[in-house]
Every structure is written in C-alpha cells, then in structure tokens.
Design a protein around this motif. Structure first.
Motif, PDB file in Angstrom:
ATOM      1  N   TYR A  94       0.843  -1.207   0.000  1.00 44.88           N
ATOM      2  CA  TYR A  94       0.000   0.000   0.000  1.00 44.88           C
ATOM      3  C   TYR A  94       0.875   1.251   0.000  1.00 44.88           C
ATOM      4  CZ  TYR A  94      -3.986   2.934   1.498  1.00 44.88           C
ATOM      5  OH  TYR A  94      -4.971   3.881   1.589  1.00 44.88           O
ATOM      6  N   VAL A  95       1.845   1.268   0.921  1.00 45.56           N
ATOM      7  CA  VAL A  95       2.718   2.442   1.051  1.00 45.56           C
ATOM      8  C   VAL A  95       3.535   2.637  -0.239  1.00 45.56           C
ATOM      9  CG1 VAL A  95       4.701   3.377   2.333  1.00 45.56           C
ATOM     10  CG2 VAL A  95       2.804   2.300   3.572  1.00 45.56           C
ATOM     11  N   ALA A  96       4.024   1.534  -0.785  1.00 46.65           N
ATOM     12  CA  ALA A  96       4.799   1.627  -2.022  1.00 46.65           C
ATOM     13  C   ALA A  96       3.916   2.128  -3.173  1.00 46.65           C
ATOM     14  CB  ALA A  96       5.391   0.258  -2.362  1.00 46.65           C
ATOM     15  N   TYR A  97       2.680   1.655  -3.202  1.00 48.30           N
ATOM     16  CA  TYR A  97       1.744   2.057  -4.260  1.00 48.30           C
ATOM     17  C   TYR A  97       1.492   3.566  -4.202  1.00 48.30           C
ATOM     18  CZ  TYR A  97      -2.715   2.314  -6.794  1.00 48.30           C
ATOM     19  OH  TYR A  97      -3.720   2.655  -7.654  1.00 48.30           O
ATOM     20  N   VAL A  98       1.281   4.084  -2.981  1.00 47.85           N
ATOM     21  CA  VAL A  98       1.057   5.531  -2.839  1.00 47.85           C
ATOM     22  C   VAL A  98       2.312   6.300  -3.273  1.00 47.85           C
ATOM     23  CG1 VAL A  98       0.629   7.391  -1.178  1.00 47.85           C
ATOM     24  CG2 VAL A  98      -0.747   5.317  -1.095  1.00 47.85           C
ATOM     25  N   GLY A  99       3.486   5.794  -2.902  1.00 48.18           N
ATOM     26  CA  GLY A  99       4.740   6.438  -3.334  1.00 48.18           C
ATOM     27  C   GLY A  99       4.820   6.507  -4.853  1.00 48.18           C
ATOM     28  N   TRP A 100       4.422   5.411  -5.502  1.00 48.16           N
ATOM     29  CA  TRP A 100       4.440   5.371  -6.970  1.00 48.16           C
ATOM     30  C   TRP A 100       3.431   6.362  -7.549  1.00 48.16           C
ATOM     31  CZ3 TRP A 100       0.504   3.376 -10.269  1.00 48.16           C
ATOM     32  CH2 TRP A 100       0.884   3.305 -11.618  1.00 48.16           C
ATOM     33  N   LEU A 101       2.222   6.403  -6.938  1.00 50.71           N
ATOM     34  CA  LEU A 101       1.220   7.372  -7.409  1.00 50.71           C
ATOM     35  C   LEU A 101       1.727   8.800  -7.289  1.00 50.71           C
ATOM     36  CD1 LEU A 101      -2.185   6.144  -5.877  1.00 50.71           C
ATOM     37  CD2 LEU A 101      -1.462   6.010  -8.258  1.00 50.71           C
ATOM     38  N   LYS A 102       2.570   9.022  -6.291  1.00 48.88           N
ATOM     39  CA  LYS A 102       3.112  10.370  -6.069  1.00 48.88           C
ATOM     40  C   LYS A 102       4.337  10.642  -6.949  1.00 48.88           C
ATOM     41  CE  LYS A 102       0.575  12.286  -2.754  1.00 48.88           C
ATOM     42  NZ  LYS A 102       0.108  13.680  -2.736  1.00 48.88           N
ATOM     43  N   GLY A 103       4.661   9.729  -7.829  1.00 52.19           N
ATOM     44  CA  GLY A 103       5.703  10.016  -8.821  1.00 52.19           C
ATOM     45  C   GLY A 103       7.040   9.346  -8.572  1.00 52.19           C
ATOM     46  N   MET A 104       7.148   8.487  -7.546  1.00 53.03           N
ATOM     47  CA  MET A 104       8.422   7.776  -7.338  1.00 53.03           C
ATOM     48  C   MET A 104       8.519   6.634  -8.351  1.00 53.03           C
ATOM     49  SD  MET A 104       8.343   7.308  -3.192  1.00 53.03           S
ATOM     50  CE  MET A 104      10.079   6.969  -2.911  1.00 53.03           C
ATOM     51  N   SER A 105       9.754   6.187  -8.616  1.00 52.61           N
ATOM     52  CA  SER A 105       9.874   4.996  -9.462  1.00 52.61           C
ATOM     53  C   SER A 105       9.385   3.805  -8.636  1.00 52.61           C
ATOM     54  CB  SER A 105      11.335   4.778  -9.876  1.00 52.61           C
ATOM     55  OG  SER A 105      12.070   4.320  -8.755  1.00 52.61           O
ATOM     56  N   LYS A 106       8.973   2.726  -9.322  1.00 50.32           N
ATOM     57  CA  LYS A 106       8.487   1.537  -8.603  1.00 50.32           C
ATOM     58  C   LYS A 106       9.548   1.026  -7.637  1.00 50.32           C
ATOM     59  CE  LYS A 106       5.229  -0.681 -11.681  1.00 50.32           C
ATOM     60  NZ  LYS A 106       5.056  -1.663 -12.713  1.00 50.32           N
ATOM     61  N   GLY A 107      10.803   0.994  -8.130  1.00 48.93           N
ATOM     62  CA  GLY A 107      11.909   0.460  -7.314  1.00 48.93           C
ATOM     63  C   GLY A 107      12.123   1.288  -6.059  1.00 48.93           C
ATOM     64  N   ASP A 108      12.147   2.624  -6.214  1.00 44.53           N
ATOM     65  CA  ASP A 108      12.371   3.493  -5.046  1.00 44.53           C
ATOM     66  C   ASP A 108      11.230   3.369  -4.057  1.00 44.53           C
ATOM     67  OD1 ASP A 108      14.709   4.358  -6.063  1.00 44.53           O
ATOM     68  OD2 ASP A 108      13.989   6.351  -6.692  1.00 44.53           O
ATOM     69  N   ALA A 109      10.004   3.334  -4.597  1.00 41.76           N
ATOM     70  CA  ALA A 109       8.833   3.261  -3.711  1.00 41.76           C
ATOM     71  C   ALA A 109       8.880   1.963  -2.898  1.00 41.76           C
ATOM     72  CB  ALA A 109       7.552   3.349  -4.531  1.00 41.76           C
ATOM     73  N   TRP A 110       9.223   0.866  -3.575  1.00 42.54           N
ATOM     74  CA  TRP A 110       9.262  -0.432  -2.901  1.00 42.54           C
ATOM     75  C   TRP A 110      10.392  -0.460  -1.868  1.00 42.54           C
ATOM     76  CZ3 TRP A 110       6.093  -4.060  -1.836  1.00 42.54           C
ATOM     77  CH2 TRP A 110       6.532  -5.325  -1.429  1.00 42.54           C
ATOM     78  N   ALA A 111      11.526   0.108  -2.230  1.00 43.52           N
ATOM     79  CA  ALA A 111      12.687   0.104  -1.323  1.00 43.52           C
ATOM     80  C   ALA A 111      12.460   1.009  -0.109  1.00 43.52           C
ATOM     81  CB  ALA A 111      13.940   0.546  -2.091  1.00 43.52           C
ATOM     82  N   ASN A 112      11.749   2.117  -0.310  1.00 43.17           N
ATOM     83  CA  ASN A 112      11.565   3.074   0.798  1.00 43.17           C
ATOM     84  C   ASN A 112      10.425   2.710   1.740  1.00 43.17           C
ATOM     85  OD1 ASN A 112      13.597   4.514  -0.303  1.00 43.17           O
ATOM     86  ND2 ASN A 112      12.434   6.386  -0.692  1.00 43.17           N
ATOM     87  N   ALA A 113       9.503   1.882   1.274  1.00 39.84           N
ATOM     88  CA  ALA A 113       8.315   1.601   2.080  1.00 39.84           C
ATOM     89  C   ALA A 113       8.636   1.036   3.479  1.00 39.84           C
ATOM     90  CB  ALA A 113       7.366   0.681   1.318  1.00 39.84           C
TER      91      ALA A 113
END
Ligand SMILES: Nc1ncnc2c1ncn2[C@@H]1O[C@H](COP(=O)(O)OP(=O)(O)OP(=O)(O)O)[C@@H](O)[C@H]1O
Length: 243
Positions: A94-113
């Motif tokens: 969920y957190v990674a998905y929101v990060g991606w919606l906010k413009g992060m790359s999939k990889g960054d969003a997944w790594a930062n979650a």
C-alpha cells in the motif's frame, strides 16, 4: 517557503454559498491544529491545500509552485477522514503504491516503504493485508504514505477520531517525532488532547479564521479561573462565543 492559500473562494456548486470566501492562509512550521465546529470548512480547506479540489478563485501554492504541478503533489500529503484500505494489498504494498502514485519509481517506492513503516512503528505489520488492520493502524500507514515520498507537508483530517486513549498516545508521539521534518496541519475536535502539544492553533468558524497564531496566543483566550487541564477547552469556547 511554505504552503499558501491565497484569496481562495470555493463553493460546492454554482448555486451554493461559498464555504470559503477570499480565504488566505500561510501554513506555519511545526504542528498546527485546526479547530472549528461541524461544517466550519476544515475538510474543505484541507482538500484545497491537498489539491484534491480546486478553488473557483485564488491560488494554492508551495514555494510559488502551483497545486496542479507534479512537484506540489509530491510535496504535500493528505490523509482523509476515512482512509480506504485496499484490502488485498499488504501495508508495504500500500505504502509503495502511494509512493508510486506520487511520482516515485516503482523500485524506489518499494525500497523506501519499509523505512516509512518503521518510522510509524508498523514494521511488524508490513506484511499484513490493509483490510485486516485496525483504524488506528491504518492511520499510521497513512502517515507512512506521506513519509515514503518525503512530503514536506502532512495534512491530516481528524486523524484521532475514533482512536482509543492508547492509540491516541502513540499517534501523538508519532506526530511529535515527525513534526521537526514536515509541517503538519491537523484538523480535530479533540481540543484538550492536542492543543497543548501544538506549535500553532488556527480556529475556523463559518469559513473564517477567528484565530491563527502560536499556541500561547490561543491559550491567552482562556478565561480566568479555568481549572487546570481545561485551558485549551476554555480558550476554544471563548473564541467560539465571540465569533
Ligand atoms: N461534497 C459536498 N457537497 C456539498 N456540500 C458539502 C460537501 N462537503 C461539505 N459540504 C458543506 O460544506 C460546508 C463545510 O464542510 P466541511 O466538511 O469542510 O466542514 P468541517 O469543518 O470539516 O466539518 P466537520 O467537523 O463536520 O467535518 C458544510 O456546510 C458542508 O455541509
């Protein structure tokens, strides 16, 4: 550099009266609580600031950047009154998905979650499906969503509503720990619980700010002789009565 609503007018439909009229607000740093009776316009103000609605007149900006821009959307995070879980997604997804919606790359969003979930003490629930989380846990995930994309502003619409006292405590500690790095604007009816922790207090009545300043300026409205622990409530009542 801050979030500014400048001369904003907003009505829900052409024939309806404006909820906010020629409304100007500069978000201070730290934690600001936004008080006001039902229907005062708090959610409307937060939604304009979150760029989920657009004013008919006026502008909403961060450091001069318009609310419609990608930069703005990454800068500002909003947590609505009711967070809708995506039941099949885990907290991490969920957190990674929101990060991606906010413009992060999939990889960054997944790594930062995971780091964002750790900040809100939700590591042990990272793999729990969001449909199985309690309301309080879901709100913590909501804050993690803001932290994952390094938002500079966190807009929280009644985040403590329906929380039990222990969850409230955890949530207050969480806000205390993030308010140094993000500006937080939080609407609540829970004046006694939060006013003394806030750096600033704004009071909205009928779409008009009747008070906006430091917490000590707000508490200066406390009537003499008010019992200890009731100061914030007393100040709020005085402001409502004189509005
Ligand atoms: N989607 C909508 N359509 C029409 N009117 C709306 C809508 N949302 C809010 N309003 C009206 O706008 C006014 C301000 O509502 P808003 O939800 O912003 O107030 P609030 O201060 O957040 O209230 P509460 O504390 O009850 O959540 C109210 O009169 C409300 O009825």
């Amino acid at each position: 550099m801050t979030l500014v609503l400048d001369s904003c007018t907003f009505a829900y439909g052409r024939r309806r009266a404006a909820v906010l009229k020629d409304f100007t607000y500069r978000l201070p740093d730290g934690l600001t609580i936004l008080l006001g009776p039902n229907g005062a316009g708090k959610s409307t103000m937060l939604q304009l600031a979150a760029a989920v609605t657009t004013p008919q007149r006026g502008t909403v900006t961060w450091d001069g950047r318009d609310a419609k821009s990608k930069d703005y959307r990454r800068t500002v995070a909003w947590m609505p009154q009711n967070i809708t879980p995506l039941p099949s997604l885990t907290a991490r997804e969920y957190v990674a998905y929101v990060g991606w919606l906010k413009g992060m790359s999939k990889g960054d969003a997944w790594a930062n979650a995971p780091r964002a979930l750790a900040r809100v003490e939700m590591t042990e629930h990272a793999d729990t499906r969001t449909g199985r989380l309690s309301g309080g846990q879901l709100r913590r995930v909501g804050v993690a969503c803001a932290l994952v994309h390094d938002a500079r502003v966190l807009l929280l619409d009644e985040p403590t509503a329906g929380m039990d006292p222990r969850q409230r405590r955890v949530f207050r500690d969480l806000l205390a720990s993030v308010k140094g790095e993000v500006r937080v604007l939080l609407s609540t009816h829970d004046v006694t619980d939060l006013a003394e922790e806030a750096d600033h207090v704004s009071v909205l009545v009928g779409g008009r700010l009747v008070q906006s300043g430091s917490t000590s300026e707000f508490l200066a409205h406390t009537p003499p002789g008010t019992a200890q622990g009731r100061a914030a409530e007393g100040a709020y009542t005085t402001l409502l009565e004189s509005a």
